[in-house]
Design a protein around this motif. Structure first.
Motif, PDB file in Angstrom:
ATOM      1  N   GLY A  94      -3.549  -7.000  13.249  1.00 11.85           N
ATOM      2  CA  GLY A  94      -3.075  -6.865  14.617  1.00 11.85           C
ATOM      3  C   GLY A  94      -2.963  -5.419  15.055  1.00 11.85           C
ATOM      4  N   PHE A  95      -2.920  -5.211  16.359  1.00 17.06           N
ATOM      5  CA  PHE A  95      -2.759  -3.869  16.909  1.00 17.06           C
ATOM      6  C   PHE A  95      -1.460  -3.228  16.421  1.00 17.06           C
ATOM      7  CE2 PHE A  95      -5.474  -3.737  21.028  1.00 17.06           C
ATOM      8  CZ  PHE A  95      -6.566  -4.199  20.343  1.00 17.06           C
ATOM      9  N   SER A  96      -0.465  -4.047  16.078  1.00 13.57           N
ATOM     10  CA  SER A  96       0.845  -3.515  15.678  1.00 13.57           C
ATOM     11  C   SER A  96       0.805  -2.843  14.307  1.00 13.57           C
ATOM     12  CB  SER A  96       1.884  -4.635  15.667  1.00 13.57           C
ATOM     13  OG  SER A  96       1.488  -5.642  14.744  1.00 13.57           O
ATOM     14  N   GLU A  97      -0.200  -3.158  13.481  1.00 10.03           N
ATOM     15  CA  GLU A  97      -0.329  -2.528  12.169  1.00 10.03           C
ATOM     16  C   GLU A  97      -0.904  -1.129  12.341  1.00 10.03           C
ATOM     17  OE1 GLU A  97      -2.157  -5.101   9.218  1.00 10.03           O
ATOM     18  OE2 GLU A  97      -1.664  -6.805  10.512  1.00 10.03           O
ATOM     19  N   SER A  98      -0.442  -0.187  11.522  1.00  7.83           N
ATOM     20  CA  SER A  98      -0.868   1.201  11.701  1.00  7.83           C
ATOM     21  C   SER A  98      -2.349   1.388  11.403  1.00  7.83           C
ATOM     22  CB  SER A  98      -0.024   2.135  10.846  1.00  7.83           C
ATOM     23  OG  SER A  98      -0.093   1.753   9.484  1.00  7.83           O
ATOM     24  N   PHE A  99      -2.846   0.820  10.309  1.00  7.45           N
ATOM     25  CA  PHE A  99      -4.271   0.872   9.994  1.00  7.45           C
ATOM     26  C   PHE A  99      -4.579  -0.167   8.930  1.00  7.45           C
ATOM     27  CE2 PHE A  99      -2.441   3.678   6.867  1.00  7.45           C
ATOM     28  CZ  PHE A  99      -3.168   3.436   5.731  1.00  7.45           C
ATOM     29  N   PHE A 100      -5.857  -0.414   8.747  1.00 12.26           N
ATOM     30  CA  PHE A 100      -6.303  -1.402   7.777  1.00 12.26           C
ATOM     31  C   PHE A 100      -7.459  -0.804   6.980  1.00 12.26           C
ATOM     32  CE2 PHE A 100      -9.357  -4.637   6.554  1.00 12.26           C
ATOM     33  CZ  PHE A 100      -8.557  -5.438   5.760  1.00 12.26           C
ATOM     34  N   THR A 101      -7.513  -1.077   5.679  1.00 18.32           N
ATOM     35  CA  THR A 101      -8.607  -0.596   4.835  1.00 18.32           C
ATOM     36  C   THR A 101      -9.237  -1.766   4.084  1.00 18.32           C
ATOM     37  OG1 THR A 101      -7.550   1.550   4.548  1.00 18.32           O
ATOM     38  CG2 THR A 101      -9.247   0.953   2.957  1.00 18.32           C
ATOM     39  N   ALA A 102     -10.558  -1.825   4.107  1.00 13.87           N
ATOM     40  CA  ALA A 102     -11.320  -2.798   3.316  1.00 13.87           C
ATOM     41  C   ALA A 102     -12.123  -1.994   2.295  1.00 13.87           C
ATOM     42  CB  ALA A 102     -12.244  -3.612   4.207  1.00 13.87           C
ATOM     43  N   ASN A 103     -11.929  -2.282   1.034  1.00 14.33           N
ATOM     44  CA  ASN A 103     -12.599  -1.544  -0.037  1.00 14.33           C
ATOM     45  C   ASN A 103     -13.810  -2.298  -0.566  1.00 14.33           C
ATOM     46  OD1 ASN A 103     -10.860   0.769  -0.234  1.00 14.33           O
ATOM     47  ND2 ASN A 103      -9.313  -0.630  -1.027  1.00 14.33           N
ATOM     48  N   SER A 104     -14.755  -1.563  -1.086  1.00  6.86           N
ATOM     49  CA  SER A 104     -15.938  -2.097  -1.763  1.00  6.86           C
ATOM     50  C   SER A 104     -16.728  -3.079  -0.909  1.00  6.86           C
ATOM     51  CB  SER A 104     -15.543  -2.748  -3.085  1.00  6.86           C
ATOM     52  OG  SER A 104     -14.935  -1.808  -3.936  1.00  6.86           O
ATOM     53  N   LEU A 105     -16.983  -2.707   0.344  1.00  5.25           N
ATOM     54  CA  LEU A 105     -17.842  -3.531   1.194  1.00  5.25           C
ATOM     55  C   LEU A 105     -19.294  -3.260   0.821  1.00  5.25           C
ATOM     56  CD1 LEU A 105     -16.155  -3.079   4.681  1.00  5.25           C
ATOM     57  CD2 LEU A 105     -16.017  -5.050   3.150  1.00  5.25           C
ATOM     58  N   ALA A 106     -20.064  -4.308   0.612  1.00  2.00           N
ATOM     59  CA  ALA A 106     -21.478  -4.177   0.247  1.00  2.00           C
ATOM     60  C   ALA A 106     -22.275  -3.640   1.432  1.00  2.00           C
ATOM     61  CB  ALA A 106     -22.027  -5.530  -0.183  1.00  2.00           C
ATOM     62  N   ALA A 107     -23.405  -3.042   1.143  1.00  3.67           N
ATOM     63  CA  ALA A 107     -24.301  -2.594   2.203  1.00  3.67           C
ATOM     64  C   ALA A 107     -24.742  -3.806   3.019  1.00  3.67           C
ATOM     65  CB  ALA A 107     -25.513  -1.885   1.604  1.00  3.67           C
ATOM     66  N   GLY A 108     -24.917  -3.607   4.318  1.00  2.00           N
ATOM     67  CA  GLY A 108     -25.356  -4.694   5.182  1.00  2.00           C
ATOM     68  C   GLY A 108     -24.851  -4.524   6.592  1.00  2.00           C
ATOM     69  N   ASP A 109     -25.011  -5.576   7.396  1.00  2.00           N
ATOM     70  CA  ASP A 109     -24.614  -5.567   8.798  1.00  2.00           C
ATOM     71  C   ASP A 109     -23.242  -6.209   8.961  1.00  2.00           C
ATOM     72  OD1 ASP A 109     -27.042  -4.401   9.522  1.00  2.00           O
ATOM     73  OD2 ASP A 109     -28.024  -6.348   9.692  1.00  2.00           O
ATOM     74  N   TYR A 110     -22.391  -5.558   9.749  1.00  3.03           N
ATOM     75  CA  TYR A 110     -21.028  -6.020   9.993  1.00  3.03           C
ATOM     76  C   TYR A 110     -20.727  -5.915  11.483  1.00  3.03           C
ATOM     77  CZ  TYR A 110     -20.122  -5.478   4.979  1.00  3.03           C
ATOM     78  OH  TYR A 110     -20.149  -5.594   3.613  1.00  3.03           O
ATOM     79  N   TYR A 111     -19.602  -6.492  11.892  1.00  2.00           N
ATOM     80  CA  TYR A 111     -19.109  -6.264  13.246  1.00  2.00           C
ATOM     81  C   TYR A 111     -17.610  -6.501  13.315  1.00  2.00           C
ATOM     82  CZ  TYR A 111     -19.369 -11.374  13.971  1.00  2.00           C
ATOM     83  OH  TYR A 111     -19.219 -12.730  13.867  1.00  2.00           O
ATOM     84  N   TYR A 112     -16.988  -5.756  14.245  1.00  3.22           N
ATOM     85  CA  TYR A 112     -15.592  -5.982  14.598  1.00  3.22           C
ATOM     86  C   TYR A 112     -15.586  -6.869  15.832  1.00  3.22           C
ATOM     87  CZ  TYR A 112     -14.219  -1.869  11.832  1.00  3.22           C
ATOM     88  OH  TYR A 112     -14.002  -0.963  10.835  1.00  3.22           O
ATOM     89  N   LYS A 113     -14.700  -7.838  15.858  1.00  2.00           N
ATOM     90  CA  LYS A 113     -14.466  -8.634  17.049  1.00  2.00           C
ATOM     91  C   LYS A 113     -13.020  -8.365  17.440  1.00  2.00           C
ATOM     92  CE  LYS A 113     -14.438 -13.336  18.851  1.00  2.00           C
ATOM     93  NZ  LYS A 113     -14.670 -14.754  18.536  1.00  2.00           N
TER      94      LYS A 113
END
Length: 163
Positions: A94-113
């Motif tokens: 949520g917007f209320s969280e200061s930040f978010f981290t995702a580790n070890s994402l594989a190469a490829g195509d992603y998107y934020y919604k």
């Protein structure tokens, strides 16, 4: 009168720029920033990008509040990996969280919604900041074993040739 005219001008500006298609960042740079405007009501914005190697991805999203003209409630950022016919959900925050981290994402195509409810008379404005850092891939133990076996074979062959 000037305040009313300014409010109408600002509202018109946001209404025109709020109608956007998906934003394509291409290959994700070290830092990506978006500050879109959205019309009043429910909204959904897409930000597409590609990762070229195994990476760590950190994001932060927040709304710019200027009541009663601009505001967003229930802002949520979803991260998906594109997988053809059906995309894979990675995480959300949520917007209320200061930040978010995702580790070890594989190469490829992603998107934020990014979704939420724009509550201001002129809609809403939010910022989305995304940073990425490549992660060094550490070889497995069997890789080292194979390398040592190969070096041993080369050493044995060199010793046999010398004698």
């Amino acid at each position: 009168m000037k305040k009313s005219l300014l409010a109408v001008a600002v509202t018109g500006l946001f209404a025109v720029s709020g109608a956007q298609a998906a934003t394509d960042w291409g290959v994700h740079d070290t830092l990506e920033v978006a500050i879109p405007t959205v019309a009043s009501g429910l909204f959904s914005e897409i930000f597409e990008f590609s990762l070229t190697s195994v990476s760590s991805l950190s994001t932060s999203a927040s709304s710019i509040e200027f009541s009663p003209f601009l505001g967003i409630t229930d802002g949520i950022v979803y991260l998906y990996k594109e997988m053809g016919a059906s995309d894979t959900f990675v995480s959300a925050y949520g917007f209320s969280e200061s930040f978010f981290t995702a580790n070890s994402l594989a190469a490829g195509d992603y998107y934020y919604k990014v979704t939420g409810m724009a509550t201001g008379s002129g809609g809403g404005v939010f910022s989305l900041v995304s940073t990425t850092a490549p992660i060094a891939v550490v070889p497995e133990a069997d890789t080292y074993l194979m390398m040592l076996a190969g070096l041993g074979m080369i050493g044995l062959m060199a010793k046999r040739r010398m004698s």
